[in-house]
Design a protein around this motif. Structure first.
Motif, PDB file in Angstrom:
ATOM      1  N   PHE A 109       4.495  -5.176   7.851  1.00 47.68           N
ATOM      2  CA  PHE A 109       3.362  -5.761   8.564  1.00 47.68           C
ATOM      3  C   PHE A 109       2.615  -4.674   9.312  1.00 47.68           C
ATOM      4  CE2 PHE A 109       5.171  -6.932  12.981  1.00 47.68           C
ATOM      5  CZ  PHE A 109       6.408  -6.332  12.796  1.00 47.68           C
ATOM      6  N   ILE A 110       1.431  -5.030   9.777  1.00 49.21           N
ATOM      7  CA  ILE A 110       0.516  -4.039  10.357  1.00 49.21           C
ATOM      8  C   ILE A 110       0.085  -4.496  11.743  1.00 49.21           C
ATOM      9  CG2 ILE A 110      -1.761  -2.953  10.117  1.00 49.21           C
ATOM     10  CD1 ILE A 110      -1.607  -3.457   7.090  1.00 49.21           C
ATOM     11  N   ILE A 111       0.082  -3.534  12.676  1.00 52.81           N
ATOM     12  CA  ILE A 111      -0.610  -3.758  13.939  1.00 52.81           C
ATOM     13  C   ILE A 111      -1.567  -2.583  14.122  1.00 52.81           C
ATOM     14  CG2 ILE A 111       1.284  -5.014  15.069  1.00 52.81           C
ATOM     15  CD1 ILE A 111       1.694  -2.352  16.727  1.00 52.81           C
ATOM     16  N   GLY A 112      -2.560  -2.772  14.970  1.00 52.04           N
ATOM     17  CA  GLY A 112      -3.456  -1.650  15.217  1.00 52.04           C
ATOM     18  C   GLY A 112      -4.267  -1.879  16.467  1.00 52.04           C
ATOM     19  N   SER A 113      -4.645  -0.767  17.069  1.00 57.33           N
ATOM     20  CA  SER A 113      -5.438  -0.867  18.284  1.00 57.33           C
ATOM     21  C   SER A 113      -6.404   0.300  18.349  1.00 57.33           C
ATOM     22  CB  SER A 113      -4.524  -0.837  19.509  1.00 57.33           C
ATOM     23  OG  SER A 113      -3.937   0.440  19.633  1.00 57.33           O
TER      24      SER A 113
ATOM     25  N   ARG B 264      -4.894  -1.944   4.059  1.00 60.16           N
ATOM     26  CA  ARG B 264      -4.419  -2.985   3.130  1.00 60.16           C
ATOM     27  C   ARG B 264      -4.805  -2.635   1.691  1.00 60.16           C
ATOM     28  NH1 ARG B 264      -2.407  -7.846   5.428  1.00 60.16           N
ATOM     29  NH2 ARG B 264      -2.533  -7.664   7.690  1.00 60.16           N
ATOM     30  N   GLU B 265      -6.001  -2.105   1.528  1.00 59.88           N
ATOM     31  CA  GLU B 265      -6.448  -1.727   0.184  1.00 59.88           C
ATOM     32  C   GLU B 265      -5.592  -0.576  -0.367  1.00 59.88           C
ATOM     33  OE1 GLU B 265     -10.635  -1.203   0.020  1.00 59.88           O
ATOM     34  OE2 GLU B 265     -10.605  -0.564  -2.076  1.00 59.88           O
ATOM     35  N   ILE B 266      -5.350   0.422   0.472  1.00 62.24           N
ATOM     36  CA  ILE B 266      -4.534   1.577   0.049  1.00 62.24           C
ATOM     37  C   ILE B 266      -3.137   1.111  -0.362  1.00 62.24           C
ATOM     38  CG2 ILE B 266      -3.372   3.661   0.922  1.00 62.24           C
ATOM     39  CD1 ILE B 266      -5.929   3.982   2.779  1.00 62.24           C
ATOM     40  N   LEU B 267      -2.558   0.237   0.466  1.00 61.80           N
ATOM     41  CA  LEU B 267      -1.174  -0.200   0.210  1.00 61.80           C
ATOM     42  C   LEU B 267      -1.065  -1.066  -1.037  1.00 61.80           C
ATOM     43  CD1 LEU B 267       0.064  -0.969   3.853  1.00 61.80           C
ATOM     44  CD2 LEU B 267       0.623   1.016   2.429  1.00 61.80           C
ATOM     45  N   SER B 268      -2.203  -1.563  -1.535  1.00 60.99           N
ATOM     46  CA  SER B 268      -2.138  -2.407  -2.734  1.00 60.99           C
ATOM     47  C   SER B 268      -1.962  -1.566  -4.007  1.00 60.99           C
ATOM     48  CB  SER B 268      -3.389  -3.291  -2.837  1.00 60.99           C
ATOM     49  OG  SER B 268      -4.516  -2.499  -3.169  1.00 60.99           O
ATOM     50  N   ASN B 269      -2.004  -0.254  -3.877  1.00 60.49           N
ATOM     51  CA  ASN B 269      -1.738   0.583  -5.051  1.00 60.49           C
ATOM     52  C   ASN B 269      -0.320   0.280  -5.560  1.00 60.49           C
ATOM     53  OD1 ASN B 269      -0.572   3.156  -6.384  1.00 60.49           O
ATOM     54  ND2 ASN B 269      -2.774   3.474  -6.411  1.00 60.49           N
ATOM     55  N   PRO B 270      -0.152   0.146  -6.884  1.00 61.87           N
ATOM     56  CA  PRO B 270       1.169  -0.227  -7.420  1.00 61.87           C
ATOM     57  C   PRO B 270       2.306   0.726  -7.047  1.00 61.87           C
ATOM     58  CG  PRO B 270      -0.517  -0.349  -9.127  1.00 61.87           C
ATOM     59  CD  PRO B 270      -1.181   0.262  -7.929  1.00 61.87           C
ATOM     60  N   SER B 271       1.992   1.967  -6.740  1.00 62.69           N
ATOM     61  CA  SER B 271       3.084   2.884  -6.378  1.00 62.69           C
ATOM     62  C   SER B 271       3.512   2.708  -4.917  1.00 62.69           C
ATOM     63  CB  SER B 271       2.671   4.332  -6.630  1.00 62.69           C
ATOM     64  OG  SER B 271       1.530   4.624  -5.879  1.00 62.69           O
ATOM     65  N   LEU B 272       2.772   1.889  -4.183  1.00 66.43           N
ATOM     66  CA  LEU B 272       3.135   1.594  -2.783  1.00 66.43           C
ATOM     67  C   LEU B 272       3.580   0.133  -2.700  1.00 66.43           C
ATOM     68  CD1 LEU B 272       0.114   3.525  -1.318  1.00 66.43           C
ATOM     69  CD2 LEU B 272       2.494   4.106  -0.868  1.00 66.43           C
TER      70      LEU B 272
ATOM     71  N   PRO C  15       4.056  -2.603  -0.742  1.00 62.63           N
ATOM     72  CA  PRO C  15       5.077  -3.323   0.033  1.00 62.63           C
ATOM     73  C   PRO C  15       4.771  -4.826  -0.013  1.00 62.63           C
ATOM     74  CG  PRO C  15       3.418  -2.367   1.494  1.00 62.63           C
ATOM     75  CD  PRO C  15       3.093  -1.883   0.111  1.00 62.63           C
ATOM     76  N   ALA C  16       5.751  -5.624   0.365  1.00 62.95           N
ATOM     77  CA  ALA C  16       5.514  -7.071   0.501  1.00 62.95           C
ATOM     78  C   ALA C  16       4.861  -7.271   1.865  1.00 62.95           C
ATOM     79  CB  ALA C  16       6.834  -7.828   0.399  1.00 62.95           C
ATOM     80  N   LEU C  17       3.549  -7.201   1.876  1.00 66.43           N
ATOM     81  CA  LEU C  17       2.795  -7.162   3.130  1.00 66.43           C
ATOM     82  C   LEU C  17       2.533  -8.565   3.658  1.00 66.43           C
ATOM     83  CD1 LEU C  17       1.533  -5.017   4.949  1.00 66.43           C
ATOM     84  CD2 LEU C  17      -0.507  -5.088   3.504  1.00 66.43           C
ATOM     85  N   LEU C  18       2.886  -8.776   4.907  1.00 66.06           N
ATOM     86  CA  LEU C  18       2.644 -10.073   5.550  1.00 66.06           C
ATOM     87  C   LEU C  18       1.154 -10.410   5.443  1.00 66.06           C
ATOM     88  CD1 LEU C  18       3.693 -12.362   7.498  1.00 66.06           C
ATOM     89  CD2 LEU C  18       2.984 -10.861   9.387  1.00 66.06           C
ATOM     90  N   PRO C  19       0.831 -11.523   4.784  1.00 60.27           N
ATOM     91  CA  PRO C  19      -0.598 -11.859   4.683  1.00 60.27           C
ATOM     92  C   PRO C  19      -1.124 -12.421   6.004  1.00 60.27           C
ATOM     93  CG  PRO C  19       0.740 -13.454   3.463  1.00 60.27           C
ATOM     94  CD  PRO C  19       1.695 -12.478   4.089  1.00 60.27           C
ATOM     95  N   GLY C  20      -2.436 -12.348   6.196  1.00 62.04           N
ATOM     96  CA  GLY C  20      -3.022 -12.856   7.438  1.00 62.04           C
ATOM     97  C   GLY C  20      -2.472 -12.088   8.616  1.00 62.04           C
TER      98      GLY C  20
END
Ligand SMILES: Cc1cc2nc3c(=O)[nH]c(=O)nc-3n(C[C@H](O)[C@H](O)[C@H](O)COP(=O)(O)O)c2cc1C
Length: 188
Positions: free
Chosen positions: A107-111, A126-134, A136-141
Motif C-alpha cells: 500500500f501507499i501513503i504520501g505527503s 501506481r502506473e510504474i508499479l503496474s509494470n509486470p516485473s514489479l 505488487p498486489a496493491l491495495l486499491p483505492g
C-alpha cells in the motif's frame, strides 16, 4: 499475528516528513503491523552495466524488501512525480529476474507540503508499479494524500491532525482485510 511490513522511504531527507509518518505508523499500529523503514539513500544509480555484478548494498536492499509480508511505499512529490531516488530503487527492484515484489501485498501513503499531498507522485507510482516485473498486489483505492504535512506533524513527530489519523486508521484496517485475502497469493 503482526504483519511484517518493509516501508520504503521515498525521501532521502534526514528530516523527511514521510519518514516521520512511517515512524508514527510504526508506533500506532504496533500490534498489527511490524513496520521497518527501508532507506534508499545509498543505492548506486541503476545501470544495466552493473547487473552482471550487482552492488552489495543493492542486493542487501532487495533481500531486505523481499524479507517481508508486505511493502509500504512512503512517497513525497518532487516536481509532480516521485523523487528520482525512489525511481532508481524501484528500477533495481524490477531487475534480476527475481520479481522482488511481485504479488506482494502493498500500500501507499504520501505527503507533501503542498495542499495536494503528493497526488501526482502517487498516480505516477501506481502506473510504474503496474509494470509486470514489479506488480505488487496493491491495495486499491485508499489513497492517502496528506497535504500541508508540515502543519500536521508536531515537534515530537506525532501526526496531530485528527481527521488524518482517523483516515489512516481506516486505511490500515482496509489494508489488513486486503492482506488477509491476498497473502495466499503472495506465498506461492
Ligand atoms: C526538488 C523538490 C521538488 C518538489 N516538488 C514538489 C511538487 O511537485 N509538489 C509538492 O507538493 N511538493 C513539492 N516539493 C515539496 C515537498 O513536498 C516537501 O519538500 C516534502 O517535505 C518532501 O517530503 P519529505 O519531507 O518526506 O522529504 C518539492 C521539494 C523538492 C526538494
Amino acid at each position: 499475528m503482526t504483519v511484517k511490513v518493509k516501508a520504503i522511504i521515498g525521501s532521502t531527507s534526514s528530516t523527511s516528513f514521510n519518514l516521520k509518518l512511517v515512524e508514527f505508523m510504526k508506533k500506532r499500529y504496533a500490534g498489527q503491523l511490524d513496520i521497518t523503514p527501508v532507506f534508499i539513500n545509498e543505492l548506486e544509480m541503476f545501470s544495466v552495466d552493473l547487473e552482471s555484478n550487482v552492488p552489495a548494498n543493492v542486493k542487501e536492499f532487495k533481500d531486505n524488501v523481499k524479507d517481508s509480508d508486505a511493502v509500504l511505499f512512503a512517497v513525497p512529490e518532487y516536481n509532480f512525480s516521485i523523487p528520482g531516488a525512489l525511481k532508481n530503487a524501484i528500477d533495481w527492484l524490477s531487475r534480476g529476474g527475481d520479481f522482488t515484489i511481485k504479488d506482494k501485498p502493498a500500500f501507499i501513503i504520501g505527503s507533501s507540503m503542498g495542499v495536494l499531498g503528493s497526488v501526482r507522485a502517487q498516480i505516477h507510482l501506481r502506473e510504474i508499479l503496474s509494470n509486470p516485473s514489479l506488480s505488487p498486489a496493491l491495495l486499491p483505492g485508499n489513497e492517502v494524500y496528506i497535504g500541508s504535512v508540515h502543519e500536521k506533524i508536531n515537534e515530537a513527530g506525532e501526526l496531530i491532525d485528527e481527521g488524518t489519523v482517523a483516515f489512516l486508521d481506516q486505511v490500515v484496517q482496509n489494508f489488513l482485510a486486503f492482506y488477509n485475502k491476498n497473502k495466499a497469493v503472495s506465498l506461492v
